[in-house]
Design a protein around this motif. Sequence first.
Motif, mmCIF file in Angstrom:
data_model
loop_
_atom_site.group_PDB
_atom_site.id
_atom_site.type_symbol
_atom_site.label_atom_id
_atom_site.label_comp_id
_atom_site.label_asym_id
_atom_site.label_seq_id
_atom_site.Cartn_x
_atom_site.Cartn_y
_atom_site.Cartn_z
ATOM 1 N N ASP A 42 -11.726 26.766 -19.535
ATOM 2 C CA ASP A 42 -12.350 25.849 -20.030
ATOM 3 C C ASP A 42 -11.635 24.702 -20.684
ATOM 4 O O ASP A 42 -12.109 23.736 -21.009
ATOM 5 C CB ASP A 42 -13.479 26.329 -20.959
ATOM 6 C CG ASP A 42 -14.424 27.181 -20.289
ATOM 7 O OD1 ASP A 42 -14.816 26.918 -19.068
ATOM 8 O OD2 ASP A 42 -15.146 28.231 -21.051
ATOM 9 N N LEU A 43 -10.175 24.719 -20.864
ATOM 10 C CA LEU A 43 -9.507 23.967 -21.376
ATOM 11 C C LEU A 43 -8.344 23.997 -20.234
ATOM 12 O O LEU A 43 -6.919 24.281 -20.611
ATOM 13 C CB LEU A 43 -8.817 24.331 -22.614
ATOM 14 C CG LEU A 43 -9.834 24.353 -23.891
ATOM 15 C CD1 LEU A 43 -9.281 24.906 -25.111
ATOM 16 C CD2 LEU A 43 -10.502 22.974 -24.264
ATOM 17 N N PRO A 44 -8.175 23.513 -19.081
ATOM 18 C CA PRO A 44 -7.464 23.503 -17.988
ATOM 19 C C PRO A 44 -6.272 22.727 -18.444
ATOM 20 O O PRO A 44 -5.117 23.003 -17.381
ATOM 21 C CB PRO A 44 -8.411 23.023 -16.778
ATOM 22 C CG PRO A 44 -9.176 22.117 -17.398
ATOM 23 C CD PRO A 44 -9.803 22.752 -18.484
ATOM 24 N N GLY A 45 -6.428 21.727 -19.205
ATOM 25 C CA GLY A 45 -5.065 21.203 -19.297
ATOM 26 C C GLY A 45 -4.016 21.564 -20.345
ATOM 27 O O GLY A 45 -2.910 21.153 -20.425
ATOM 28 N N THR A 104 -11.354 7.624 -19.705
ATOM 29 C CA THR A 104 -10.236 7.444 -18.859
ATOM 30 C C THR A 104 -9.682 8.541 -17.922
ATOM 31 O O THR A 104 -8.543 8.577 -17.576
ATOM 32 C CB THR A 104 -9.001 7.267 -19.698
ATOM 33 O OG1 THR A 104 -8.622 8.438 -20.733
ATOM 34 C CG2 THR A 104 -9.407 5.872 -20.728
ATOM 35 N N THR A 105 -10.648 9.539 -17.597
ATOM 36 C CA THR A 105 -10.242 10.555 -16.508
ATOM 37 C C THR A 105 -11.368 10.886 -15.712
ATOM 38 O O THR A 105 -12.439 10.693 -16.143
ATOM 39 C CB THR A 105 -9.924 11.729 -17.702
ATOM 40 O OG1 THR A 105 -9.779 12.928 -16.653
ATOM 41 C CG2 THR A 105 -11.205 12.304 -18.368
ATOM 42 N N ALA A 106 -11.026 11.311 -14.672
ATOM 43 C CA ALA A 106 -12.063 11.462 -13.636
ATOM 44 C C ALA A 106 -12.488 13.166 -13.789
ATOM 45 O O ALA A 106 -13.314 13.609 -13.196
ATOM 46 C CB ALA A 106 -11.754 11.205 -12.315
ATOM 47 N N ASN A 107 -11.808 13.919 -14.862
ATOM 48 C CA ASN A 107 -12.318 15.283 -14.751
ATOM 49 C C ASN A 107 -13.795 15.373 -15.176
ATOM 50 O O ASN A 107 -14.560 14.666 -16.126
ATOM 51 C CB ASN A 107 -11.555 15.768 -15.826
ATOM 52 C CG ASN A 107 -9.998 16.162 -15.393
ATOM 53 O OD1 ASN A 107 -9.802 16.130 -13.983
ATOM 54 N ND2 ASN A 107 -9.035 16.324 -16.339
ATOM 55 N N GLN A 108 -14.306 16.497 -14.943
ATOM 56 C CA GLN A 108 -15.747 16.749 -15.164
ATOM 57 C C GLN A 108 -15.869 17.003 -16.680
ATOM 58 O O GLN A 108 -15.105 17.722 -17.394
ATOM 59 C CB GLN A 108 -16.566 17.806 -14.367
ATOM 60 C CG GLN A 108 -16.494 17.302 -12.854
ATOM 61 C CD GLN A 108 -17.794 16.532 -12.480
ATOM 62 O OE1 GLN A 108 -18.952 16.500 -13.656
ATOM 63 N NE2 GLN A 108 -17.880 15.775 -11.487
ATOM 64 N N VAL A 109 -17.062 16.759 -17.316
ATOM 65 C CA VAL A 109 -17.323 17.268 -18.543
ATOM 66 C C VAL A 109 -17.720 18.855 -18.494
ATOM 67 O O VAL A 109 -18.276 19.324 -17.584
ATOM 68 C CB VAL A 109 -18.710 16.475 -19.332
ATOM 69 C CG1 VAL A 109 -19.832 16.947 -18.367
ATOM 70 C CG2 VAL A 109 -18.710 16.749 -20.647
ATOM 71 N N GLU A 165 -25.615 20.517 -12.332
ATOM 72 C CA GLU A 165 -24.168 20.770 -12.877
ATOM 73 C C GLU A 165 -23.989 19.714 -14.116
ATOM 74 O O GLU A 165 -24.477 18.807 -14.203
ATOM 75 C CB GLU A 165 -23.206 20.440 -11.734
ATOM 76 C CG GLU A 165 -23.367 21.606 -10.581
ATOM 77 C CD GLU A 165 -23.177 22.896 -11.031
ATOM 78 O OE1 GLU A 165 -22.238 23.033 -11.771
ATOM 79 O OE2 GLU A 165 -23.698 23.829 -10.589
ATOM 80 N N PRO A 166 -22.909 20.022 -14.836
ATOM 81 C CA PRO A 166 -22.368 19.447 -16.173
ATOM 82 C C PRO A 166 -22.450 17.833 -15.845
ATOM 83 O O PRO A 166 -23.153 16.819 -16.442
ATOM 84 C CB PRO A 166 -21.105 19.967 -16.626
ATOM 85 C CG PRO A 166 -21.177 21.315 -16.312
ATOM 86 C CD PRO A 166 -21.914 21.116 -14.816
ATOM 87 N N GLY A 167 -21.546 17.383 -14.758
ATOM 88 C CA GLY A 167 -21.467 16.028 -14.544
ATOM 89 C C GLY A 167 -22.932 15.000 -14.301
ATOM 90 O O GLY A 167 -22.679 14.038 -14.503
#
Length: 209
Positions: A42-45, A104-109, A165-167
């Motif tokens: 859940d914290l992929p970064g 500023t990111t395209a990552n999903q919430v 889904e979240p997004g």
Amino acid sequence: MRSYQDPCGVARALDLVGERWALLVVRELMLGPKRFTDLHRDLPGSSQNVLSQRLRELEEAGVVRRRTLAPPVAVRVYELTEWGRGLEPVLLHLGRWGSQAPITTANQVGVTSLVLALRAMYVPGFEGSLELHVGEQVFRVTASVEVLEVTRGTAERPQAVLKGEPGALASVFFQGRELGAAIAAGELEVEGDPAAVSRLIDHLARSAA
């Protein structure tokens, strides 16, 4: 851990949770215990080494604790202490403040982020009960005039059941997308009274995005 060496309460708080990823770990544990693998997913970064270090520091500070779930599960999880849970209003206010900054990111919430955002962005005035399916996770949403609560589990006699889904959910909740458009596109599904979902959306503040 590095210290600001400042007796101010703000500085002392940042000594404990101001390192990179620390508050996001707290955020991810706000809805309940998680395994290390769940947190890393859940914290992929975050790297495993950094995540391990943050967890160790938060545990030493008394914000997080480890425990082993009872059999037959018998897995080790991390969870917030009572003191750690005291950060919830801080996170909600910080989330509402940060929602005015551009994305500023395209990552999903994430699921936890979406659920906490519902509470943070709630504008008093809605009353009702909904069941929310975020991916495979289920939550009950209960709102009084002043407070909105979101907890894990099914709702008893909800006015509506909303699935997505979240997004897709975030785009309707916070970014101005029409509920009907998301339903027509097959991204969201509503069972029960769609007007109840619309009333909830009307009582959520919009983000800058």
